[in-house]
Design a protein around this motif. Structure first.
Motif, PDB file in Angstrom:
ATOM      1  N   GLU A  97       0.844  -0.999  -0.246  1.00 22.89           N
ATOM      2  CA  GLU A  97      -0.130  -0.253  -0.478  1.00 22.89           C
ATOM      3  C   GLU A  97       1.017   1.286   0.239  1.00 22.89           C
ATOM      4  O   GLU A  97       1.836   1.317   0.506  1.00 22.89           O
ATOM      5  CB  GLU A  97      -0.971  -0.281   1.035  1.00 22.89           C
ATOM      6  N   SER A  98       0.207   2.193  -0.725  1.00 20.23           N
ATOM      7  CA  SER A  98       0.813   3.640  -0.588  1.00 20.23           C
ATOM      8  C   SER A  98       1.251   4.308   0.318  1.00 20.23           C
ATOM      9  O   SER A  98      -0.315   4.610   1.070  1.00 20.23           O
ATOM     10  CB  SER A  98       0.976   3.998  -1.891  1.00 20.23           C
ATOM     11  N   THR A  99       2.374   4.974   0.672  1.00 18.13           N
ATOM     12  CA  THR A  99       0.975   6.172   2.135  1.00 18.13           C
ATOM     13  C   THR A  99       1.282   7.834   1.751  1.00 18.13           C
ATOM     14  O   THR A  99       1.495   8.458   2.265  1.00 18.13           O
ATOM     15  CB  THR A  99       2.313   5.675   3.047  1.00 18.13           C
ATOM     16  N   SER A 100       1.640   7.387   0.024  1.00 15.31           N
ATOM     17  CA  SER A 100       1.515   8.861  -0.394  1.00 15.31           C
ATOM     18  C   SER A 100       0.072   8.951  -0.607  1.00 15.31           C
ATOM     19  O   SER A 100      -0.107   7.753  -1.757  1.00 15.31           O
ATOM     20  CB  SER A 100       2.458   9.323  -1.129  1.00 15.31           C
ATOM     21  N   SER A 101      -0.406  10.269  -1.625  1.00 15.75           N
ATOM     22  CA  SER A 101      -1.107  10.192  -2.309  1.00 15.75           C
ATOM     23  C   SER A 101      -1.071  10.449  -3.579  1.00 15.75           C
ATOM     24  O   SER A 101       0.304  10.079  -4.463  1.00 15.75           O
ATOM     25  CB  SER A 101      -2.174  11.748  -2.101  1.00 15.75           C
ATOM     26  N   SER A 102      -1.958  10.456  -4.805  1.00 19.23           N
ATOM     27  CA  SER A 102      -1.461  10.298  -6.708  1.00 19.23           C
ATOM     28  C   SER A 102      -1.456  11.222  -6.631  1.00 19.23           C
ATOM     29  O   SER A 102      -0.663  11.328  -7.601  1.00 19.23           O
ATOM     30  CB  SER A 102      -3.127   9.547  -6.822  1.00 19.23           C
ATOM     31  N   ALA A 103      -2.046  12.922  -6.177  1.00 20.38           N
ATOM     32  CA  ALA A 103      -1.210  13.781  -6.619  1.00 20.38           C
ATOM     33  C   ALA A 103       0.161  14.167  -6.500  1.00 20.38           C
ATOM     34  O   ALA A 103       1.046  14.896  -6.754  1.00 20.38           O
ATOM     35  CB  ALA A 103      -2.033  14.732  -5.613  1.00 20.38           C
ATOM     36  N   ASP A 104       0.930  13.390  -4.931  1.00 17.40           N
ATOM     37  CA  ASP A 104       2.177  13.472  -4.695  1.00 17.40           C
ATOM     38  C   ASP A 104       2.870  12.702  -5.402  1.00 17.40           C
ATOM     39  O   ASP A 104       4.371  13.489  -6.171  1.00 17.40           O
ATOM     40  CB  ASP A 104       2.093  12.974  -3.670  1.00 17.40           C
ATOM     41  N   ALA A 105       2.557  11.824  -6.648  1.00 17.81           N
ATOM     42  CA  ALA A 105       2.995  11.111  -7.558  1.00 17.81           C
ATOM     43  C   ALA A 105       3.290  11.575  -9.260  1.00 17.81           C
ATOM     44  O   ALA A 105       3.736  11.123 -10.282  1.00 17.81           O
ATOM     45  CB  ALA A 105       2.864   9.760  -7.773  1.00 17.81           C
ATOM     46  N   LEU A 106       2.216  13.119  -9.000  1.00 15.07           N
ATOM     47  CA  LEU A 106       1.851  13.359 -10.194  1.00 15.07           C
ATOM     48  C   LEU A 106       3.219  13.894 -10.862  1.00 15.07           C
ATOM     49  O   LEU A 106       3.291  13.193 -12.578  1.00 15.07           O
ATOM     50  CB  LEU A 106       1.271  14.354 -10.427  1.00 15.07           C
ATOM     51  N   HIS A 107       3.865  14.199 -10.409  1.00 13.94           N
ATOM     52  CA  HIS A 107       5.322  14.830 -10.894  1.00 13.94           C
ATOM     53  C   HIS A 107       6.196  13.473 -11.868  1.00 13.94           C
ATOM     54  O   HIS A 107       6.656  13.292 -13.100  1.00 13.94           O
ATOM     55  CB  HIS A 107       6.160  15.356 -10.995  1.00 13.94           C
ATOM     56  N   ALA A 108       6.417  12.774 -10.680  1.00 11.29           N
ATOM     57  CA  ALA A 108       6.495  11.620 -11.355  1.00 11.29           C
ATOM     58  C   ALA A 108       6.548  10.679 -12.431  1.00 11.29           C
ATOM     59  O   ALA A 108       6.880   9.475 -13.646  1.00 11.29           O
ATOM     60  CB  ALA A 108       7.612  10.612 -10.062  1.00 11.29           C
ATOM     61  N   ALA A 109       5.212  10.963 -12.385  1.00  9.09           N
ATOM     62  CA  ALA A 109       4.328   9.891 -13.087  1.00  9.09           C
ATOM     63  C   ALA A 109       4.683  10.322 -14.806  1.00  9.09           C
ATOM     64  O   ALA A 109       4.504   9.868 -16.187  1.00  9.09           O
ATOM     65  CB  ALA A 109       2.589  10.044 -13.265  1.00  9.09           C
ATOM     66  N   ARG A 110       4.234  11.635 -14.607  1.00  8.87           N
ATOM     67  CA  ARG A 110       4.613  12.455 -16.245  1.00  8.87           C
ATOM     68  C   ARG A 110       6.289  12.347 -16.702  1.00  8.87           C
ATOM     69  O   ARG A 110       5.863  12.222 -18.144  1.00  8.87           O
ATOM     70  CB  ARG A 110       4.606  13.819 -15.396  1.00  8.87           C
ATOM     71  N   GLU A 111       7.443  12.000 -15.639  1.00 14.57           N
ATOM     72  CA  GLU A 111       8.434  11.957 -16.184  1.00 14.57           C
ATOM     73  C   GLU A 111       8.371  10.746 -16.546  1.00 14.57           C
ATOM     74  O   GLU A 111       9.434  10.164 -17.269  1.00 14.57           O
ATOM     75  CB  GLU A 111       9.410  12.322 -15.023  1.00 14.57           C
ATOM     76  N   LEU A 112       7.694   9.367 -15.618  1.00 13.81           N
ATOM     77  CA  LEU A 112       8.408   8.026 -16.391  1.00 13.81           C
ATOM     78  C   LEU A 112       7.148   7.773 -17.649  1.00 13.81           C
ATOM     79  O   LEU A 112       7.818   6.984 -18.472  1.00 13.81           O
ATOM     80  CB  LEU A 112       7.030   7.264 -15.669  1.00 13.81           C
ATOM     81  N   ALA A 113       6.339   9.096 -18.328  1.00  8.38           N
ATOM     82  CA  ALA A 113       5.103   8.548 -19.099  1.00  8.38           C
ATOM     83  C   ALA A 113       6.877   8.764 -20.260  1.00  8.38           C
ATOM     84  O   ALA A 113       6.418   8.312 -21.720  1.00  8.38           O
ATOM     85  CB  ALA A 113       4.237   8.789 -19.012  1.00  8.38           C
ATOM     86  N   LEU A 114       7.352  10.288 -20.140  1.00  8.21           N
ATOM     87  CA  LEU A 114       7.886  10.800 -21.122  1.00  8.21           C
ATOM     88  C   LEU A 114       9.368   9.409 -20.952  1.00  8.21           C
ATOM     89  O   LEU A 114       9.783   9.503 -22.566  1.00  8.21           O
ATOM     90  CB  LEU A 114       8.543  12.014 -20.864  1.00  8.21           C
ATOM     91  N   HIS A 115       9.621   8.892 -20.509  1.00  7.03           N
ATOM     92  CA  HIS A 115      11.492   8.157 -20.586  1.00  7.03           C
ATOM     93  C   HIS A 115      10.689   6.846 -21.071  1.00  7.03           C
ATOM     94  O   HIS A 115      11.106   5.924 -21.794  1.00  7.03           O
ATOM     95  CB  HIS A 115      11.470   8.494 -19.081  1.00  7.03           C
ATOM     96  N   THR A 116       9.774   6.369 -20.758  1.00  8.97           N
ATOM     97  CA  THR A 116       9.491   4.850 -21.375  1.00  8.97           C
ATOM     98  C   THR A 116       8.402   4.974 -22.737  1.00  8.97           C
ATOM     99  O   THR A 116       7.937   3.996 -23.678  1.00  8.97           O
ATOM    100  CB  THR A 116       8.455   3.974 -20.165  1.00  8.97           C
ATOM    101  N   GLY A 117       7.708   6.644 -22.906  1.00  3.24           N
ATOM    102  CA  GLY A 117       6.872   6.236 -23.789  1.00  3.24           C
ATOM    103  C   GLY A 117       4.982   5.403 -23.707  1.00  3.24           C
ATOM    104  O   GLY A 117       4.353   5.784 -24.477  1.00  3.24           O
TER     105      GLY A 117
END
Length: 222
Positions: A97-117
């Protein structure tokens, strides 16, 4: 569900429309089968989805996920801590389980998407789907979904089904969030306690209609 690399490749050659790679109970042998399956899926142009369960908290799956993310997944679906860890950020997990909110991960998610396609789907109270440029927030769902086991993995299983028929990975990710969220709302209306809710969630997914989606979908482009 396959542990053998040869069988994983065989399955993909027999009309499979999409592949889910779920790291929930991974072993070294399963990791080898996953690598083979992903290579074969890419060779056959079959979309595949990674569900990085507990990545960041456990070493074997974290190393494996780091290798798999470089092999062109169509969608990566995880909670905030899993997505942050996969993107190279520190995160805190409590079991899977995550102790962070989904909003906390938004920046990381965008970077991961750009990196992986891939399109990255971060699940939580609000679900966020991103291809690194566009972000779609989905507000469907119910709090009871976090009180029963298996909802995240069920969402992971729904993702490749959407990827097999959607024109873009981002649309597939958004569709996954909307469909599971609406099913959760409908299930709670019928079964407001955890035991019966889990069964009603499956029934609601089965009976979900296009009219339900049009009437209930709540999403916003950020």
């Amino acid at each position: 569900m396959l542990n053998d690399a040869e069988e994983a490749a065989d399955m993909l050659r027999n009309g499979t429309g999409a592949l889910l790679v779920n790291l929930g109970t991974v072993t070294r042998e399963q990791g080898a089968a996953m690598q083979t399956a992903v290579r074969e899926a890419n060779r056959l142009n079959i979309p595949w989805v990674m569900d990085p369960v507990a990545v960041g908290a456990l070493s074997l799956r974290t190393r494996l996920a780091g290798q798999l993310k470089e092999q062109s997944p169509r969608i990566i679906r995880g909670n905030a801590s899993e997505i942050m860890a996969l993107a190279g950020y520190s995160s805190v997990m409590k079991g899977p389980e995550s102790t962070s909110s989904s909003a906390d991960a938004l920046h990381a998610a965008r970077e991961l998407a750009l990196h992986t396609g891939a399109a990255v789907l971060v699940t939580g109270r609000t679900d966020y789907s991103t291809d690194g440029r566009q972000v779609i927030a989905t507000e469907n769902g119910h709090a009871m979904m976090s009180r029963v086991t298996g909802v995240g993995c069920s969402m992971g299983a729904l993702s490749p089904a959407c990827a097999a028929v959607s024109p873009t990975p981002l649309q597939a990710a958004v569709s996954t969030a909307v469909l599971m969220g609406i099913a959760g709302e409908m299930a709670f209306e019928q079964s407001p306690a955890p035991g019966s809710f889990a069964v009603s969630l499956l029934d609601s997914l089965y009976s979900l209609s296009p009219e339900d989606v049009v009437r209930r979908a709540r999403f916003l482009s950020l």
